[in-house]
Design an enzyme around this catalytic site. Structure first.
Site, PDB file in Angstrom:
ATOM      1  N   GLU A 172      12.564   2.617   1.895  1.00 17.38           N
ATOM      2  CA  GLU A 172      11.792   2.948   3.718  1.00 17.38           C
ATOM      3  C   GLU A 172      13.459   2.948   4.738  1.00 17.38           C
ATOM      4  O   GLU A 172      12.020   2.877   5.612  1.00 17.38           O
ATOM      5  CB  GLU A 172      10.292   2.000   3.450  1.00 17.38           C
ATOM      6  CG  GLU A 172      10.265   2.363   2.731  1.00 17.38           C
ATOM      7  CD  GLU A 172       9.581   3.519   1.621  1.00 17.38           C
ATOM      8  OE1 GLU A 172       9.443   4.513   2.570  1.00 17.38           O
ATOM      9  OE2 GLU A 172       9.107   4.149   1.006  1.00 17.38           O
ATOM     10  N   PHE A 202       0.856  -1.068   0.093  1.00 14.78           N
ATOM     11  CA  PHE A 202       0.231   0.295  -0.197  1.00 14.78           C
ATOM     12  C   PHE A 202       0.670   1.158  -0.095  1.00 14.78           C
ATOM     13  O   PHE A 202       1.643   1.674   0.886  1.00 14.78           O
ATOM     14  CB  PHE A 202      -0.795  -0.067   0.704  1.00 14.78           C
ATOM     15  CG  PHE A 202      -2.157   1.536   1.340  1.00 14.78           C
ATOM     16  CD1 PHE A 202      -2.984   1.246   0.122  1.00 14.78           C
ATOM     17  CD2 PHE A 202      -1.724   2.273   2.030  1.00 14.78           C
ATOM     18  CE1 PHE A 202      -4.118   2.335   0.438  1.00 14.78           C
ATOM     19  CE2 PHE A 202      -3.260   3.587   2.031  1.00 14.78           C
ATOM     20  CZ  PHE A 202      -4.100   3.413   1.114  1.00 14.78           C
ATOM     21  N   GLY A 203       0.401   2.020  -0.966  1.00 13.56           N
ATOM     22  CA  GLY A 203       1.238   3.167  -1.326  1.00 13.56           C
ATOM     23  C   GLY A 203       0.560   4.415  -0.696  1.00 13.56           C
ATOM     24  O   GLY A 203      -0.471   4.717  -1.505  1.00 13.56           O
ATOM     25  N   TYR A 204       0.946   5.069   0.711  1.00  8.96           N
ATOM     26  CA  TYR A 204       0.350   6.553   0.786  1.00  8.96           C
ATOM     27  C   TYR A 204       1.086   7.560   0.757  1.00  8.96           C
ATOM     28  O   TYR A 204       0.547   8.660   0.773  1.00  8.96           O
ATOM     29  CB  TYR A 204       0.075   6.312   2.269  1.00  8.96           C
ATOM     30  CG  TYR A 204       0.477   5.927   3.097  1.00  8.96           C
ATOM     31  CD1 TYR A 204       1.629   6.845   3.944  1.00  8.96           C
ATOM     32  CD2 TYR A 204       1.929   4.446   3.283  1.00  8.96           C
ATOM     33  CE1 TYR A 204       3.009   6.804   4.477  1.00  8.96           C
ATOM     34  CE2 TYR A 204       2.540   4.896   4.156  1.00  8.96           C
ATOM     35  CZ  TYR A 204       3.778   5.335   4.581  1.00  8.96           C
ATOM     36  OH  TYR A 204       4.628   5.578   5.560  1.00  8.96           O
ATOM     37  N   GLY A 205       2.264   7.917   0.377  1.00 10.45           N
ATOM     38  CA  GLY A 205       3.390   8.654   0.427  1.00 10.45           C
ATOM     39  C   GLY A 205       3.931   8.554  -1.315  1.00 10.45           C
ATOM     40  O   GLY A 205       3.068   8.851  -2.249  1.00 10.45           O
ATOM     41  N   SER A 206       5.503   8.824  -1.571  1.00 12.99           N
ATOM     42  CA  SER A 206       5.652   9.022  -2.915  1.00 12.99           C
ATOM     43  C   SER A 206       5.274   7.431  -3.652  1.00 12.99           C
ATOM     44  O   SER A 206       5.331   7.448  -4.975  1.00 12.99           O
ATOM     45  CB  SER A 206       6.961   9.543  -2.916  1.00 12.99           C
ATOM     46  OG  SER A 206       7.527   8.301  -2.035  1.00 12.99           O
TER      47      SER A 206
END
Length: 206
Positions: free
Chosen positions: A100, A8-12
C-alpha cells in the site's frame, strides 16, 4: 500482552487476504467512504498510464467533494477484518506497508458488525490504509463516465484495472445482505459500454 494486529480490508484485501491470517470477520466502518479516488502506478496502472483503485477517505474530508459525488452519503463501507498470527505480525505489517506504499497512510478504527441483530464492535482498532487528500496519488472525485473509461482501459503489473473493479464488486456483495456499494456498482454498469460484443436484445414489433 500486546494488542492483536488486525487489518481491515476494503479493496483487494477482501479477495486477496493477507498472509498468516488466523481469523477473520466481516464488518463495516463508520466515518469513511470508499471511492475509486486513488491513482495506481504500480498495481493496476503504470507511471505513464495511471489506473484507479479504491481508497478510504474520511467522511469529513470527502464532504468537500460531495457536490460532485452522486452517492455522498448512501453507502456503508463493508469489508473484512483479519487477525494476523502474532508470530508473523511484523512480517505482514512490512508486506502491507509495501503493498500500500503508493499514497496511503495508516489509521486505526473500530470495525462494527451485528451479533444477534445488535450492532457491536467486532474488531477493535483495526489498521486501515487511508488515502489522504494531501498525498500525491489522491485524485478525488471524478466524473463517473471518465473514471469508468480509465478503469476499463488501464493495465498494470497486478493485472487489468477492470478485473479489479469486477472482482471487488462481487466480493463486496457476498459480505452481507446490506453490503451493496452504489459507487462500485455504477462504475461496473458504465464499464459495460466499453465491452466488445455487448448487445441489447430488442423485441421485433410488427
Amino acid at each position: 500482552m500486546s494488542q492483536p494486529y488486525i487489518v481491515f480490508g476494503y479493496g483487494s484485501l477482501i479477495f486477496k487476504p493477507p498472509p498468516h491470517t488466523i481469523s477473520q470477520v466481516n464488518g463495516f466502518l463508520k466515518g469513511y467512504v470508499r471511492r475509486f479516488a486513488q491513482s495506481s502506478n504500480d498495481h493496476r496502472g503504470t507511471p505513464e498510464s495511471l489506473g484507479r483503485v479504491v481508497t478510504l477517505v474520511s467522511a469529513e474530508d470527502w464532504a468537500e467533494f460531495s457536490a460532485a459525488d452522486p452517492f455522498p452519503h448512501e453507502d456503508i463501507v463493508w469489508g473484512v477484518a483479519y487477525t494476523i498470527d502474532p508470530a508473523y505480525a511484523a512480517e505482514v505489517r512490512d508486506y502491507l506497508d509495501y503493498r500500500e506504499k503508493n499514497g496511503y497512510t495508516v489509521h486505526h478504527t473500530d470495525v462494527y458488525g451485528f451479533e444477534n441483530g445488535v450492532e457491536t464492535i467486532v474488531a477493535p482498532q483495526a489498521v486501515v490504509y487511508v488515502g489522504r487528500k494531501d498525498n500525491p496519488a489522491f485524485v478525488g472525485s471524478e466524473d463517473l463516465d471518465v473514471l469508468a473509461a480509465r478503469i476499463y482501459t488501464s493495465v498494470g503489473p497486478s493485472g487489468k484495472n477492470k478485473d479489479y473493479l469486477y472482482d471487488l464488486e462481487e466480493a463486496v456483495k457476498k459480505l452481507a445482505p446490506e453490503s451493496y456499494d452504489s459507487h462500485i456498482a455504477a462504475l461496473v454498469v458504465r464499464s459495460l459500454i466499453f465491452t466488445p460484443y455487448v448487445f441489447l436484445t430488442v423485441p421485433i414489433v410488427g
